[in-house]
Enzyme design. Structure first.
Site, PDB file in Angstrom:
ATOM      1  N   ARG A 236      17.699 115.030-129.308  1.00 44.97           N
ATOM      2  CA  ARG A 236      17.513 113.812-128.916  1.00 44.97           C
ATOM      3  C   ARG A 236      18.574 113.490-127.856  1.00 44.97           C
ATOM      4  NH1 ARG A 236      12.873 114.016-130.184  1.00 44.97           N
ATOM      5  NH2 ARG A 236      11.773 112.803-131.651  1.00 44.97           N
ATOM      6  N   GLU A 265      14.695 108.036-120.967  1.00 44.48           N
ATOM      7  CA  GLU A 265      13.186 108.774-120.498  1.00 44.48           C
ATOM      8  C   GLU A 265      12.474 107.931-119.932  1.00 44.48           C
ATOM      9  OE1 GLU A 265      12.472 111.678-123.613  1.00 44.48           O
ATOM     10  OE2 GLU A 265      14.597 112.266-123.886  1.00 44.48           O
ATOM     11  N   HIS A 284      11.442 116.648-121.776  1.00 43.47           N
ATOM     12  CA  HIS A 284      11.231 116.317-123.139  1.00 43.47           C
ATOM     13  C   HIS A 284       9.740 116.911-123.520  1.00 43.47           C
ATOM     14  CE1 HIS A 284      11.966 113.705-126.701  1.00 43.47           C
ATOM     15  NE2 HIS A 284      11.309 114.873-127.056  1.00 43.47           N
TER      16      HIS A 284
HETATM   17  P1  NAP Z   1      15.521 119.076-139.752  1.00 44.95           P
HETATM   18  O1  NAP Z   1      14.650 120.192-140.373  1.00 44.95           O
HETATM   19  O2  NAP Z   1      15.382 117.917-140.634  1.00 44.95           O
HETATM   20  O3  NAP Z   1      16.913 119.340-139.617  1.00 44.95           O
HETATM   21  C1  NAP Z   1      17.837 118.651-139.063  1.00 44.95           C
HETATM   22  C2  NAP Z   1      19.334 119.562-139.457  1.00 44.95           C
HETATM   23  O4  NAP Z   1      20.315 118.650-138.784  1.00 44.95           O
HETATM   24  C3  NAP Z   1      19.519 119.766-140.934  1.00 44.95           C
HETATM   25  O5  NAP Z   1      19.767 120.994-141.020  1.00 44.95           O
HETATM   26  C4  NAP Z   1      20.483 118.695-141.314  1.00 44.95           C
HETATM   27  O6  NAP Z   1      21.741 118.995-142.061  1.00 44.95           O
HETATM   28  C5  NAP Z   1      21.324 118.601-139.936  1.00 44.95           C
HETATM   29  N1  NAP Z   1      21.973 117.279-139.834  1.00 44.95           N
HETATM   30  C6  NAP Z   1      21.846 116.069-140.033  1.00 44.95           C
HETATM   31  N2  NAP Z   1      22.907 115.308-139.972  1.00 44.95           N
HETATM   32  C7  NAP Z   1      23.795 116.002-139.249  1.00 44.95           C
HETATM   33  C8  NAP Z   1      24.735 115.569-138.836  1.00 44.95           C
HETATM   34  N3  NAP Z   1      25.591 114.513-138.912  1.00 44.95           N
HETATM   35  N4  NAP Z   1      25.706 116.584-138.173  1.00 44.95           N
HETATM   36  C9  NAP Z   1      25.386 117.849-138.385  1.00 44.95           C
HETATM   37  N5  NAP Z   1      24.189 118.381-138.659  1.00 44.95           N
HETATM   38  C10 NAP Z   1      23.429 117.282-139.029  1.00 44.95           C
HETATM   39  O7  NAP Z   1      14.895 118.581-138.376  1.00 44.95           O
HETATM   40  P2  NAP Z   1      13.944 119.635-137.365  1.00 44.95           P
HETATM   41  O8  NAP Z   1      12.613 119.543-137.796  1.00 44.95           O
HETATM   42  O9  NAP Z   1      14.708 120.939-137.217  1.00 44.95           O
HETATM   43  O10 NAP Z   1      14.330 118.598-136.024  1.00 44.95           O
HETATM   44  C11 NAP Z   1      15.412 118.272-135.716  1.00 44.95           C
HETATM   45  C12 NAP Z   1      15.386 117.338-134.493  1.00 44.95           C
HETATM   46  O11 NAP Z   1      15.086 118.033-133.306  1.00 44.95           O
HETATM   47  C13 NAP Z   1      14.318 116.164-134.792  1.00 44.95           C
HETATM   48  O12 NAP Z   1      15.006 115.233-135.315  1.00 44.95           O
HETATM   49  C14 NAP Z   1      13.905 115.714-133.196  1.00 44.95           C
HETATM   50  O13 NAP Z   1      14.867 114.615-132.928  1.00 44.95           O
HETATM   51  C15 NAP Z   1      14.405 116.791-132.314  1.00 44.95           C
HETATM   52  N6  NAP Z   1      12.931 117.278-131.628  1.00 44.95           N
HETATM   53  C16 NAP Z   1      12.816 117.455-130.328  1.00 44.95           C
HETATM   54  C17 NAP Z   1      11.872 118.017-130.002  1.00 44.95           C
HETATM   55  C18 NAP Z   1      11.842 118.186-128.420  1.00 44.95           C
HETATM   56  O14 NAP Z   1      10.705 118.029-127.829  1.00 44.95           O
HETATM   57  N7  NAP Z   1      12.775 118.280-127.593  1.00 44.95           N
HETATM   58  C19 NAP Z   1      10.837 118.766-130.918  1.00 44.95           C
HETATM   59  C20 NAP Z   1      10.788 118.639-132.055  1.00 44.95           C
HETATM   60  C21 NAP Z   1      12.221 118.047-132.581  1.00 44.95           C
HETATM   61  P3  NAP Z   1      21.627 118.706-143.658  1.00 44.95           P
HETATM   62  O15 NAP Z   1      20.280 119.396-144.260  1.00 44.95           O
HETATM   63  O16 NAP Z   1      22.816 119.195-144.267  1.00 44.95           O
HETATM   64  O17 NAP Z   1      21.500 117.198-143.638  1.00 44.95           O
END
Ligand code: NAP
Length: 331
Positions: A236, A265, A284
């Site tokens: 994000r 955005e 995005h």
């Molecule tokens: P996820 O499975 O929940 O993974 C998020 C990771 O971030 C977890 O490993 C978590 O670690 C870690 N995390 C949380 N807080 C943190 C911090 N303060 N410092 C370091 N690491 C931290 O989520 P996901 O499905 O992979 O998605 C991640 C993000 O990608 C989404 O929330 C979304 O905003 C973004 N996204 C963007 C697009 C796009 O179109 N560009 C598409 C999809 C997703 P812990 O388990 O230790 O908490």
């Protein structure tokens, strides 16, 4: 019959699922639903199918007297006031898991694009600058034996890590909780944030936007990166301090950046990042493939219909809501 409002046109397969269970209205047009429209539609809606561009704040939620579920067609849900929804007994759902490969593919495509200067090379030809093969033309950076630093080894971060391993990279990761199981299965090493930033040739961000991660790549963190390193952001926009990133790129304190997400955005065309050559940008489009967007819409429809039947939706983000729904006096 229950009513569902869908804030943008989504895959027909998803609408069919919704129509079997509710009267469905879909916002028409190419622009996001305006706040007035949301305020009006939510009054009679039992279900709201939303996009990440819809700001669903406490005021909007408070208008939803009949509202049972807000179903976001995205894995991130930073556009929704989840606490306000929970207090009113409203389920909030997202679409995790079905977009991991597409988003990881885009992160890696950006990494390759910036490392091998692909957009620059494309413009070079179109501008008529190509005079013939040259030994030093558009030299980029290798991936092999380089260090890929993943911040957030969750669903998407893990997929990016696996891609890095296929490209013969050393992969390190940082997140609050170590994950020994993935360290073994993927072959990645845990590092502190400080160490990751100081040793990585490519830093890729995969954290959700929360109060802790907002601005987590600030001036101090960017300055810890190697002069030859690249930053890739498909998480994000507000996670990166864009002003600090711009300064670091302009002063050549890092080598380049590849960004799919921005603080604002659509990006302001006056944003100075657009003036910098070693920045690759996309609008995005992390999950933007036909198959993935269809899967996301279908999952959102399934979440909505489950909630309307008062069953627990498969991707509930606010399990605390169950307590509120069991004891309506708490609301
Ligand atoms: P996820 O499975 O929940 O993974 C998020 C990771 O971030 C977890 O490993 C978590 O670690 C870690 N995390 C949380 N807080 C943190 C911090 N303060 N410092 C370091 N690491 C931290 O989520 P996901 O499905 O992979 O998605 C991640 C993000 O990608 C989404 O929330 C979304 O905003 C973004 N996204 C963007 C697009 C796009 O179109 N560009 C598409 C999809 C997703 P812990 O388990 O230790 O908490």
């Amino acid at each position: 019959m229950k009513k569902v409002f869908v804030t943008r046109q989504i895959a027909e397969e998803a609408l069919e699922i919704l129509r079997k269970n509710a009267h469905v209205e879909v916002h028409s047009g190419d622009l996001p639903s305006q706040r007035d429209e949301l305020m009006e539609q939510i009054k009679n809606a039992h279900g709201l199918v939303t996009m990440l561009t819809d700001r669903i704040d406490a005021e909007i939620i408070s208008r939803g007297e009949k509202l049972v579920v807000i179903s976001n067609v995205a894995v991130g849900y930073d556009n929704i006031d989840v606490e306000a929804a929970t207090r009113r007994g409203v389920y909030v759902t997202n679409t995790p898991g079905v977009l991991d490969d597409a988003t990881a593919d885009l992160a890696f495509a950006l990494l390759l694009a910036i490392a091998r200067r692909i957009p620059e090379a494309d413009s070079f030809i179109r501008l008529g600058l190509w005079k013939g093969w040259e030994p030093n033309l558009l030299l980029g950076s290798d991936l092999r034996d380089k260090t890929l630093g993943i911040i957030g080894l969750g669903r998407i971060g893990s997929e990016v890590a696996k891609r890095g391993k296929c490209f013969k990279m050393n992969v390190v990761y940082y997140q609050p909780q170590r994950d020994p199981e993935k360290e073994t299965s993927i072959g990645v090493r845990y590092a502190s944030l400080e160490e990751l930033l100081s040793i990585s040739d490519y830093v890729s961000l995969h954290v959700p936007l929360t109060s802790e991660t907002r601005g987590m790549m600030g001036r101090k963190e960017i300055n810890k990166m190697k002069k030859t390193a690249y930053l890739i952001n498909t998480s994000r926009g507000p996670i990166v301090n864009e002003e600090a990133l711009y300064e670091a790129l302009k002063e050549e304190r890092i080598k380049g950046a590849a960004l799919d997400v921005f603080a604002k955005e659509p990006i302001d065309l006056k944003n100075p990042l657009l003036k910098i050559k070693n920045v690759v940008i996309t609008p995005h489009i992390g999950s933007a493939t036909v198959e993935t967007r269809t899967r996301m819409a279908v999952l959102a429809a399934e979440n909505t219909t489950k909630a309307l039947k008062n069953e627990i939706p498969p991707s509930l983000v606010n399990p605390q809501v169950l307590e509120y729904r069991r004891n309506p006096s708490k609301m």
